[in-house]
Design a protein around this motif. Sequence first.
Motif, PDB file in Angstrom:
ATOM      1  N   UNK A 145       0.939  -1.273   0.342  1.00 45.98           N
ATOM      2  CA  UNK A 145       0.164  -0.031  -0.130  1.00 45.98           C
ATOM      3  C   UNK A 145       0.501   1.247   0.165  1.00 45.98           C
ATOM      4  N   UNK A 146       2.367   0.962   0.543  1.00 40.40           N
ATOM      5  CA  UNK A 146       2.722   1.892   0.468  1.00 40.40           C
ATOM      6  C   UNK A 146       3.382   2.427  -0.442  1.00 40.40           C
ATOM      7  N   UNK A 147       3.809   1.234  -1.284  1.00 41.58           N
ATOM      8  CA  UNK A 147       4.030   1.855  -2.679  1.00 41.58           C
ATOM      9  C   UNK A 147       3.005   2.134  -3.785  1.00 41.58           C
ATOM     10  N   UNK A 148       2.266   1.654  -3.498  1.00 38.89           N
ATOM     11  CA  UNK A 148       0.931   1.987  -4.343  1.00 38.89           C
ATOM     12  C   UNK A 148       1.412   3.633  -4.008  1.00 38.89           C
ATOM     13  N   UNK A 149       1.295   4.341  -2.620  1.00 40.90           N
ATOM     14  CA  UNK A 149       0.603   5.441  -2.586  1.00 40.90           C
ATOM     15  C   UNK A 149       2.042   6.329  -2.849  1.00 40.90           C
ATOM     16  N   UNK A 150       2.950   5.525  -3.217  1.00 41.61           N
ATOM     17  CA  UNK A 150       4.434   6.391  -3.423  1.00 41.61           C
ATOM     18  C   UNK A 150       3.878   7.086  -5.005  1.00 41.61           C
ATOM     19  N   UNK A 151       4.160   6.605  -5.186  1.00 39.45           N
ATOM     20  CA  UNK A 151       3.691   5.980  -7.345  1.00 39.45           C
ATOM     21  C   UNK A 151       2.735   6.592  -7.638  1.00 39.45           C
ATOM     22  N   UNK A 152       1.072   6.916  -6.479  1.00 33.81           N
ATOM     23  CA  UNK A 152       0.030   7.984  -6.799  1.00 33.81           C
ATOM     24  C   UNK A 152       0.706   9.201  -7.134  1.00 33.81           C
ATOM     25  N   UNK A 153       1.981   9.404  -5.447  1.00 40.76           N
ATOM     26  CA  UNK A 153       1.826  10.736  -5.225  1.00 40.76           C
ATOM     27  C   UNK A 153       2.792  11.110  -6.123  1.00 40.76           C
ATOM     28  N   UNK A 154       3.656  10.541  -6.403  1.00 40.16           N
ATOM     29  CA  UNK A 154       4.777  11.127  -7.285  1.00 40.16           C
ATOM     30  C   UNK A 154       4.254  11.254  -9.117  1.00 40.16           C
ATOM     31  N   UNK A 155       3.106  10.407  -9.453  1.00 39.45           N
ATOM     32  CA  UNK A 155       3.100  11.527 -10.421  1.00 39.45           C
ATOM     33  C   UNK A 155       1.788  12.435 -10.958  1.00 39.45           C
ATOM     34  N   UNK A 156       1.344  12.733  -9.188  1.00 37.77           N
ATOM     35  CA  UNK A 156       0.607  13.967  -9.205  1.00 37.77           C
ATOM     36  C   UNK A 156       1.996  15.064  -8.781  1.00 37.77           C
ATOM     37  N   UNK A 157       2.464  14.854  -7.989  1.00 37.96           N
ATOM     38  CA  UNK A 157       3.819  15.619  -8.028  1.00 37.96           C
ATOM     39  C   UNK A 157       4.699  16.162  -9.640  1.00 37.96           C
ATOM     40  N   UNK A 158       4.146  15.535 -10.480  1.00 40.71           N
ATOM     41  CA  UNK A 158       5.102  15.701 -11.430  1.00 40.71           C
ATOM     42  C   UNK A 158       3.866  16.135 -12.610  1.00 40.71           C
ATOM     43  N   UNK A 159       2.915  15.884 -12.621  1.00 38.59           N
ATOM     44  CA  UNK A 159       2.068  16.554 -14.061  1.00 38.59           C
ATOM     45  C   UNK A 159       1.284  17.609 -13.158  1.00 38.59           C
ATOM     46  N   UNK A 160       0.738  17.781 -12.446  1.00 39.06           N
ATOM     47  CA  UNK A 160       0.040  18.981 -11.345  1.00 39.06           C
ATOM     48  C   UNK A 160       0.739  19.990 -12.033  1.00 39.06           C
ATOM     49  N   UNK A 161       1.958  20.638 -11.121  1.00 37.66           N
ATOM     50  CA  UNK A 161       2.205  21.682 -12.002  1.00 37.66           C
ATOM     51  C   UNK A 161       2.636  21.885 -13.496  1.00 37.66           C
ATOM     52  N   UNK A 162       3.112  20.678 -14.119  1.00 37.35           N
ATOM     53  CA  UNK A 162       3.384  20.584 -15.501  1.00 37.35           C
ATOM     54  C   UNK A 162       1.656  21.592 -16.179  1.00 37.35           C
ATOM     55  N   UNK A 163       0.489  20.740 -16.055  1.00 40.17           N
ATOM     56  CA  UNK A 163      -0.405  20.949 -16.588  1.00 40.17           C
ATOM     57  C   UNK A 163      -0.726  22.404 -15.946  1.00 40.17           C
ATOM     58  N   UNK A 164      -0.493  22.450 -14.456  1.00 36.78           N
ATOM     59  CA  UNK A 164      -1.149  24.196 -13.725  1.00 36.78           C
ATOM     60  C   UNK A 164      -0.086  25.541 -14.668  1.00 36.78           C
ATOM     61  N   UNK A 165       0.802  25.157 -14.685  1.00 35.20           N
ATOM     62  CA  UNK A 165       1.766  26.564 -15.307  1.00 35.20           C
ATOM     63  C   UNK A 165       1.679  26.388 -17.418  1.00 35.20           C
TER      64      UNK A 165
END
Length: 308
Positions: A145-165
């Motif tokens: 579960x920790x690995x799943x959350x780590x991957x999910x948060x990493x994806x959001x941390x990478x893609x959210x700023x790129x999309x919003x900026x």
Amino acid sequence: MEKSNDSSEYGFILEGFSDRPRLEMVLFIVNFTLYSVAVLGNITIILVCILDPRLHTPMYFFLANLSFLDLCFSTSCIPQMLVNLWGPDKTISYAGCVVQLFSFLSIGSVECILLAVMAYDRYAAVCKPLHYMVIMHPQLCVRLMAVAWGVGLANAIIMSPLAMTLSRCGRRRINHFLCEMPALIKMACVDARPVEMLSFTLAILIVLLPLTLILVSYGYIAAAVLRIKSAAGRSKAFNTCSSHLTVVSLFYGSIIYMYMQPGNSSSQDQGKFLTLFYNLVTPMLNPLIYTLRNKEMKGALKKVCGRH
């Protein structure tokens, strides 16, 4: 960086279904009903899994986590959509859009990986029954579960700023009912192909790789089930896995159609209704699928309700 986007100051306008005023009230009633059922169903599964000691097993640990994810997934956007459907105000603040996009990307990614973990759990239960509790020990379940959350948060941390900026040249209207990646990319007034390709590449890793693991796991499960001589044994193994396979088909079917097309070639209306499906219909159906097709869950539900 030059602040050319008025949206960072004034927020966005979620057009959603505003081009169909008569449809909006129908959608409000239908979506409010489905959302209420989804919230009630997923909270019920979480509580039953916690309260009944017989369900303190890896399978129900992951099921409770799936229900929690479904609850968060729907709540990240459906309440805002209901507000916009109810009245003339279709706005969402910049911060609200960021939170919505981040939640959507992270939780969706975690769910993709969790479904693969659940398939591995079923593989261990059917193919290695004598060693199941040794393989799926509590520490491993928590780490997965920790690995799943780590991957999910990493994806959001990478893609959210790129999309919003991405520069939008003052455009504030999102042709969707939520701040979703494809809709935000389409608003850009600059070349967004690098962001699209990165999104597509990450989707391959986060969507197709877990799906491959699911298919491999069920290939082994199918072979093991065919070797079972008794009809009762085959029926039990099939019932154990059929609920999960149904959930995987519903979730991955809509996700792949939406995100695994370079340039997101699906039409805007298709995109809206598909997003509604995996953001609302699937979380509403999951508790029903696992409850109606699972004798242990039905028994635990009756026991918990009987206590009170």
